[in-house]
Each structure stands twice: as C-alpha cells, then as structure tokens.
Design a protein around this motif. Structure first.
Motif, short mmCIF file in Angstrom:
data_model
loop_
_atom_site.label_atom_id
_atom_site.label_comp_id
_atom_site.label_asym_id
_atom_site.label_seq_id
_atom_site.Cartn_x
_atom_site.Cartn_y
_atom_site.Cartn_z
N LEU A 1 0.04 25.69 43.40
CA LEU A 1 0.15 27.01 44.00
C LEU A 1 -0.55 27.06 45.36
N ASN A 2 -0.24 28.13 46.10
CA ASN A 2 -0.80 28.32 47.44
C ASN A 2 -0.49 27.11 48.34
N LYS A 3 0.71 26.55 48.16
CA LYS A 3 1.16 25.39 48.94
C LYS A 3 0.22 24.20 48.79
N ILE B 1 -10.04 28.90 46.90
CA ILE B 1 -11.42 29.17 47.29
C ILE B 1 -11.95 27.92 47.97
N GLN B 2 -12.58 28.08 49.11
CA GLN B 2 -13.21 26.94 49.77
C GLN B 2 -14.49 27.38 50.47
N VAL C 1 -7.80 38.42 37.42
CA VAL C 1 -8.38 37.16 36.98
C VAL C 1 -9.70 36.97 37.70
N VAL C 2 -10.75 36.71 36.95
CA VAL C 2 -12.05 36.42 37.55
C VAL C 2 -12.27 34.91 37.51
N PHE D 1 -5.44 36.98 46.39
CA PHE D 1 -6.87 37.22 46.55
C PHE D 1 -7.18 38.71 46.64
N ILE D 2 -8.27 39.14 45.95
CA ILE D 2 -8.74 40.51 46.04
C ILE D 2 -10.15 40.59 46.61
#
Length: 412
Positions: free
Chosen positions: A40-42, A47-48, A96-97, A128-129
């Motif tokens: 996912l997300n290409k 998160i980085q 989702v956490v 992303f939230i």
C-alpha cells in the motif's frame, strides 16, 4: 522481480503442517495458482522519521488495532482525535491506531538507538489522520531499570475494555551484562499507559521477546506466545505460555513452531508477529517472521502465516495447535525493505510483521521495513485460507523453490 505496487507471489515457498500429512510439504506455486499481496501507499512508508520531532532517526516495527464504530469506541476515538468531530465522514468506519518504535538521533549521555513508542491514527484503509507529537511509552530514566535502553517491538491486544501492550524491555549494565525481557503495560484509553514491568512467571528465565497475547481465553487459560532466546540462534522458536489472568503469573508450556531450514541460509529462526486474527471457534490466523543468516553474516527477514487451532490445545503438547504454515508471504524487495540504514555490522534486508487487522474481508499487514520505516500491505483473507485448504487436501510433495530464492536474496 521488479518493484511494483502489487506483488503476486509465484513460486514462493509454502510449508504446510497438517494432521493428515505428517512433516513438511513444500510447494512451488504457478501462474494459475497464485496468491496476490498488495503493498500500500505505492510501497512507501506510512510512517517515517521526522527530523523535527522526537522520532528523528528511525520508525519501525509497528503494532495495530482497529476500532470499529460503537458507543464505547466512539469515546476512545474522541479522546484520540480531540480536534475531530465524531461525525466527520472520515471517521465513518472507525479508525486504526498504530503504535511504532520511534528512535531519535543519538543524544549525548544516553544509549544509542534508544526506542520509545509513538502513536499515529489512520482510517481503516490507511488514510492518515493524526500523529502524536510525543511518545506514549518511554524507557525508564533509571540506568538500572529493565527498559532503560529501550522499549522495543510492542504488540497490542484488547481484552474487554483494557488494552495490553507486550514489549521487549532492554537494559545493559555498567559491567557489560544485559537483560532482554518480555514486559507489559496497560491502558484504558490508548494514550496513558501504566507499566507493569517484566511479566510474572517463568517466560523470562531466558532472554525473551516477540511476545503477544491472544484476545480471548481458551478453556479458561489466557494465552501468550513468545520467543525465548534459548540455545543457538537456529534454536530460537515460538513458545506458548498460559495464565489465569492477562497479567500473569505465566507458565511456559513449550515450543509450538521452529524455523524450517532453507539451503540458502546457514541459520534460520522464527518469532511471533501481530495479535492473531480470530476466525471463530477457537481458530486463529497468525503472522510471524523468519530471520535468516547468510554465510556472509548478512541477514534476511520475511513474513509468514500460520493457522492455529486451539481446539487441539494440549498443555503437554502445545505444538498440536499448528494446523498449517505458509512461508514467505512477504519478503524484502523495495528500497524501504532492503539495505537497512540502521548501523548494523552487516547488511540487513527486512520485513518485520508486528501489526494486522481485518477490514472488509482483507487482512492489512502493518510491518517494519529495513529497521527504519513503517510500511503496509493488504491480502485477501479468503484467498489465503482457500489456498491452504487446497494444499491440505493434496498428497503432492515438492522441492523448495531454491533457485528462485537464491536469485532474489543473494546480494553483493
């Protein structure tokens, strides 16, 4: 194999355990019998590291929990997202956490690569939230405490209205000794955590890590799966422990899974992944990792699945719960999974599963890439189960796809 968003696993290695077929069967898949997994997300991190925040060096090894919409969960979601209305269409299907290991650039006077636990919130399909600007669980300030050097590789389980976080507490002492232990923290709101220290019982007799709780008791027993570091590296196996309470005292029952050696590697070992997914009737789908050493000292980690049938649980023979195992569902391929930037002595290619959840019939696998990034992939649950049901009914025995793996994994 080239870099692309959708990776169809063809000629991968599949290892099946069953009551009907004793021992190990290895399968070579073909183009008419393939299992598709989508990065996912290409294939880029969800998160980085943020150079302007506390997690300025690496983010890795995440665990995940899906909060569906309900009156109780809505209160949790409000607490997590204080600036969002619960009526925001973005929150229609819950959140989702994701709890991840965050590592800052080294601070003088503190241990190098010292981990704390960060928290980010996403929609179930991983839009992303919010990312919290501080860690929610930090290592101790006392150099002699059990997690002074780091709070590592956390896994989250919800039991009732309480959230349990099992993590690896790591400390080194001035004389060079060290301890690696399974530790626990608990929370009612996912933000404020109370540390309970190393878990009670006999699971920490050996250095131990990669622990996770089952979300439901079995025959009155709470279940922990963990990975004691006993013996040589190739002996490191997944064990099972039981308790009358989620907080212990824990009694180890012994090994349930060990690595199957591939001829490409000189040593292989396994460790648990995320909280197993409940399929009903005491049957669970569990991801786990296999770590491998090449003769050069370089390491490869890949992700696998197992079906665990707790209707067959026997305290004297806990390994009976393992119905089948499917190896190398996901293996390091992309720029965010190979050639780790972490200061390891030798090359590391790594996918490290610690988090997963089910959403609209798919399994979302949240994993660490190259000890430096948080990544995500998706596969269909019924496809995975169907493949293994077919294989369980087969009497065929095939060889390892050694040439394929050698071509893929052998790197200069």
């Amino acid at each position: 194999m080239t870099k692309h968003d959708a990776l169809c696993i063809i000629n991968a290695v599949f290892i099946i355990y069953s009551q009907k077929i004793h021992g190990v069967i290895t399968l070579s898949m073909n183009c008419n019998n393939q299992l598709c997994l989508t990065r996912l997300n290409k294939g880029e991190p969800i998160i980085q590291a943020d150079p302007d925040s506390w997690d300025s060096r690496f983010t890795l090894n995440p665990t995940a929990l899906y909060l569906e919409r309900s009156p109780h969960n809505d209160e949790l979601i409000k607490g997590l997202l204080d600036k969002h209305s619960i009526d925001d269409p973005l929150l229609e299907n819950g959140v989702v956490v994701i709890f991840y290991r965050g590592i800052p650039i080294d601070v003088p006077g503190l241990p190098s690569c010292r981990s704390a636990v960060g928290l980010s919130v996403f929609t179930p399909d991983l839009h992303f939230i919010k990312k919290f600007d501080h860690p929610v669980l930090k290592p101790s300030d006392d150099p002699m405490e059990y997690d002074y050097n780091g709070v590592e590789d956390q896994r989250i389980t919800r039991i009732g209205d309480t959230f349990y976080l099992l993590y690896c507490g790591f400390v080194t002492y001035p004389n060079g000794d060290y301890k690696v232990q399974v530790c626990m923290a608990v929370s009612e709101d996912l933000i404020s955590w109370q540390k309970l220290g190393p878990v009670k019982g006999d699971v920490n007799v050996w250095p131990n890590k990669d622990a996770v709780l089952l979300p439901e008791p079995v025959d009155g027993h709470y279940i922990m799966m963990h990975r004691p570091c006993a013996g040589k590296q190739s002996d490191f196996s997944i064990s099972l422990a039981i308790s009358d309470s989620p907080t212990g005292v824990w009694k180890d029952c012994g090994m349930i899974m060990k690595a199957v050696q591939h001829p490409l590697y000189i040593e292989s070992w396994v460790g648990m992944g995320s909280t197993p997914i409940n399929l009903g009737n005491n049957i669970y789908l569990a991801d786990y990792h296999t770590g491998n050493y090449l003769a050069s000292g370089a390491r490869d980690y890949f992700a696998n699945y197992a079906l665990l049938d707790f209707n067959k649980f026997d305290i004297a023979h806990p390994e009976k719960i393992v119905e089948w195992r499917t190896e190398a569902i996901l293996f390091p391929e992309t720029d965010y999974e190979v050639e780790s930037p972490w200061p390891h002595e030798q090359r590391l290619n790594c996918v490290f599963p610690c988090g997963s959840y089910e959403y609209k019939g798919d399994i979302y696998l949240i994993y660490g890439g190259a000890d430096a990034y948080v990544l995500a992939a998706r596969l269909n649950k019924e496809e995975l189960l169907h493949h293994n049901e077919e294989l369980l009914s087969s009497d065929s025995r095939h060889v390892w796809a050694a040439d394929y793996l050698r071509e893929f994994y052998t790197r200069s």
